[in-house]
Design a protein around this motif. Structure first.
Motif, PDB file in Angstrom:
ATOM      1  N   GLY A  28      26.771  16.118  30.098  1.00 32.88           N
ATOM      2  CA  GLY A  28      27.437  16.068  28.837  1.00 32.88           C
ATOM      3  C   GLY A  28      26.502  16.875  27.997  1.00 32.88           C
ATOM      4  N   PHE A  87      27.615  11.550  32.573  1.00 37.75           N
ATOM      5  CA  PHE A  87      28.063  12.498  31.746  1.00 37.75           C
ATOM      6  C   PHE A  87      27.455  12.044  30.333  1.00 37.75           C
ATOM      7  CE2 PHE A  87      31.247  13.345  34.748  1.00 37.75           C
ATOM      8  CZ  PHE A  87      31.784  14.988  34.559  1.00 37.75           C
ATOM      9  N   LYS A 109      31.598  14.912  26.291  1.00 33.98           N
ATOM     10  CA  LYS A 109      32.199  14.057  27.213  1.00 33.98           C
ATOM     11  C   LYS A 109      33.418  14.911  28.069  1.00 33.98           C
ATOM     12  CE  LYS A 109      29.620  10.805  26.233  1.00 33.98           C
ATOM     13  NZ  LYS A 109      28.522  10.256  27.221  1.00 33.98           N
ATOM     14  N   TYR A 111      32.207  21.147  34.722  1.00 29.39           N
ATOM     15  CA  TYR A 111      32.106  19.901  35.145  1.00 29.39           C
ATOM     16  C   TYR A 111      33.288  19.018  35.050  1.00 29.39           C
ATOM     17  CZ  TYR A 111      27.188  21.553  34.403  1.00 29.39           C
ATOM     18  OH  TYR A 111      26.058  22.084  34.335  1.00 29.39           O
TER      19      TYR A 111
END
Length: 619
Positions: free
Chosen positions: A564, A582, A587, A597
């Motif tokens: 994150g 995360f 997020k 991601y």
């Protein structure tokens, strides 16, 4: 006769004297009239100008924007006059550390997390265990490129990491060139406007400034520029060349440059603060699609019937694998549960306890009633209905999610160069310390964050022998209690003990009750909150002291944090980690989430779900 003759000869004497005075006065006026042009020709008149009005345009025909800059020069003149050399301009662009940075003082950050600037002594990294992730390799990507970037991260948090990643190379060279020319023209214009014999040049420069301002107000890229823009640039360059050849006072031009630099810096700082605020607003505000999802589920709940827990026996059976998740986000908790069940060898032994607040209780109740996760049992609890009370607040317990903290390190090497490193730590909030009271029939639970993705079967966690330890967690030995000792009261503790992080934690509730860690945590919170400077970061201090000596170190390969905030994680490490965390502000369900991601998180969503389609949920 003699008397008359004598009287007639006495009159001319005073008349001659009067003529002499008139002649002297006329000669003096002629001399002054010749001296005044000589003063202007030699440029000596610049020395007689008032220092408070050098940059002011006294002409009524001056444009409004130029007058604004001239007013700025008046208000800032007293500050600018204190500078003597041009080096002061360069010095202003050299970033300096804020007062007290590197000492044991606490500072709140701008992105909802809390920051600890710690002493300059850097802890030596612990030796790597076989099969563990290279944490130093992972963390190297969080080092700021220079001192100014580190100060930005210390002040505004992960916004600076996002800004650095989103920064693009300036490709519109013509627009940049025009801005530079406009900057120089504004600096010369006030001095040229004071010279009467350069009135034509003054009018020409003013016209060019107005033309440039008009063009730049409508064009931000080279493609937006008008067709005959090259001619305007040539005219401005010729005008500036003429201005540089005029006998102007260099000090006045230098002062004007300084004022424009100050104005530009103020504008840049304003935009950075504004951007940081909008970033913070974006990461802390629920997206419209998720808000829609929660509302639709809540409305549908009250239209439905027979939504009751039918697996009560599983919820209290200590022989099963019990997972606890604190969450206000129905989609995030669903992904965490779905990924855990998808990689489990036997889902019939899995029991998930989802703790939420009253605002999201009904939405989550309906979601997990309608969506099945193999044979796993899911219990949704409203923490506000459990009649739990905070000892130090004497008020009903409200849901609080894990807290994120930043620990910033500074080190100066032998060559006097400064290196920075920032560690992010996720820590339990006060809601977590009531686990033994909430689950009185259970002896052991695994606490998962709602922003994790499970990529491996977690049954091995239940077979670990933690001895007398209470909390099985991944340790972060880059941050040791020695570095935070000034914040941990005067209690005795092992200074070489490592910090630990949440995300995945094995909790032995039986030993927790024996040690009365809930009472210890509440006492520490009361003691720490007496110091107002620690009021924003007491969670980290109280958490580390509560579990001091009671943490069982898990292998680093169990969890990989940083998805994150860290753009530089190795994709191979993402594949081998059992859990992806995360943690941070970006997020995966937000537009600001790190794109590369997000795919790990999206694959555990059901794109065919009707509620997701109706609310346009497309992370």
């Amino acid at each position: 006769m003699k008397g008359g003759v004598s009287s007639s000869y006495a009159i001319p004497v005073p008349a001659k004297r009067r003529w002499r005075g008139l002649v002297i006065a006329v000669l003096a006026l002629v001399f002054l009239s010749m001296l005044l042009p000589l003063v202007f020709l030699l440029g000596l008149h610049n020395g007689f100008h008032s220092t408070t009005g050098y940059g002011t345009d006294h002409r009524n025909s001056a444009p409004a924007r130029i007058k604004i800059y001239d007013q700025h020069s008046k208000t800032n003149q007293s500050k600018v006059d204190k500078s003597k050399h041009v080096d002061a301009i360069i010095k202003r662009f050299t970033p300096t550390l804020p007062k007290g940075f590197g000492n044991a003082s606490l500072k709140a950050t701008g992105n909802g997390t809390n920051g600890y600037p710690v002493p300059t002594d850097m802890p030596k990294p612990a030796k790597k265990k076989s099969g563990s992730l290279d944490r130093d390799k992972v963390r190297d990507n969080t080092i700021a490129v220079d001192e100014s970037e580190m100060i930005c991260e210390l002040k505004f948090g992960s916004y600076c990491l996002w800004r650095l990643e989103q920064r693009v190379k300036m490709e519109d060279g013509v627009v940049k060139r025009m801005k530079d020319l406009l900057f120089v023209a504004r600096a010369y214009y006030p001095s040229i406007a004071k010279l009467p014999k350069f009135d034509k040049l003054s009018q020409e420069m003013k016209q060019n400034i107005q033309d440039f301002e008009r063009v730049l107000s409508e064009a931000t890229t080279d493609k937006d520029l008008p067709p005959r823009n090259k001619q305007k640039i040539r005219m401005m360059e010729a005008t500036i060349a003429k201005a540089k050849s005029c006998p102007v006072d260099c000090n006045n031009v230098d002062k004007k440059f300084r004022q424009l630099v100050d104005l530009t810096e103020d504008e840049a700082n304003f935009h950075m603060k504004q951007s940081a605020f909008l970033y913070k607003l974006a990461v802390q505000t629920m997206p419209k699609s998720l808000h829609c999802l929660s509302m639709r589920l809540t409305v549908e709940y009250f239209r439905s019937f027979d939504i009751d827990d039918k697996l009560v026996e599983k919820f209290v059976n200590p022989d099963l694998y019990h997972y606890v998740i604190f969450s206000k986000n129905v989609l995030a908790s669903s992904v965490a549960i779905n990924s855990t069940v998808a990689h489990a060898q036997g889902s019939e032994k899995l029991v998930f306890h989802l703790l939420t607040d009253k605002e999201n209780f009904f939405a989550m109740k309906l979601w997990f009633f309608r969506n099945k996760y193999a044979d796993a049992a899911i219990q949704v609890l409203n923490i506000e209905d459990l009649n739990l009370y905070n000892h130090h607040k004497a008020a009903p317990l409200h849901l609080s999610l894990p807290e994120d903290f930043r620990v910033s390190f500074r080190r100066v090497d032998k060559l006097s160069s400064t290196h920075f490193r920032t560690q992010y730590i996720s820590m339990f909030s006060e809601s977590f310390y009531f686990l033994p009271e909430i689950f009185q029939s259970l002896e052991k639970v695994v606490v998962l964050a709602d922003d994790v993705i499970v990529q491996r079967d977690l049954s091995a966690l239940w077979d670990l022998d933690m001895g007398e330890k209470v909390n099985g967690a991944v340790q972060l030995c880059a941050v040791k209690l020695f570095d935070l000792k000034s914040h941990l009261l005067s209690r005795k503790f092992d200074e070489n003990s490592c910090a630990w992080t949440s995300g995945v934690n094995i909790i032995d509730l039986s030993r927790w009750r024996v040690q009365n860690l809930t009472g210890r945590y509440q006492r520490l919170m009361d003691e720490l909150k007496k110091d107002e400077q620690l009021s924003e970061t007491t969670g980290l201090s109280a958490g580390l002291l509560t579990f001091h000596g009671l943490v069982y170190a898990l292998e680093d390969s169990w969890i990989l944090p940083g998805l994150g905030y860290n753009y530089g994680l190795d994709l191979e490490d993402l594949k081998t980690a059992a859990i992806l965390h995360f943690d941070g502000s970006m997020k995966p369900w937000l537009d600001l989430g790190i794109p590369k991601y997000k795919r790990y998180w999206r694959k555990f969503l059901d794109p065919q779900n009707q509620f997701l389609s109706d609310c346009n949920v497309n992370p």
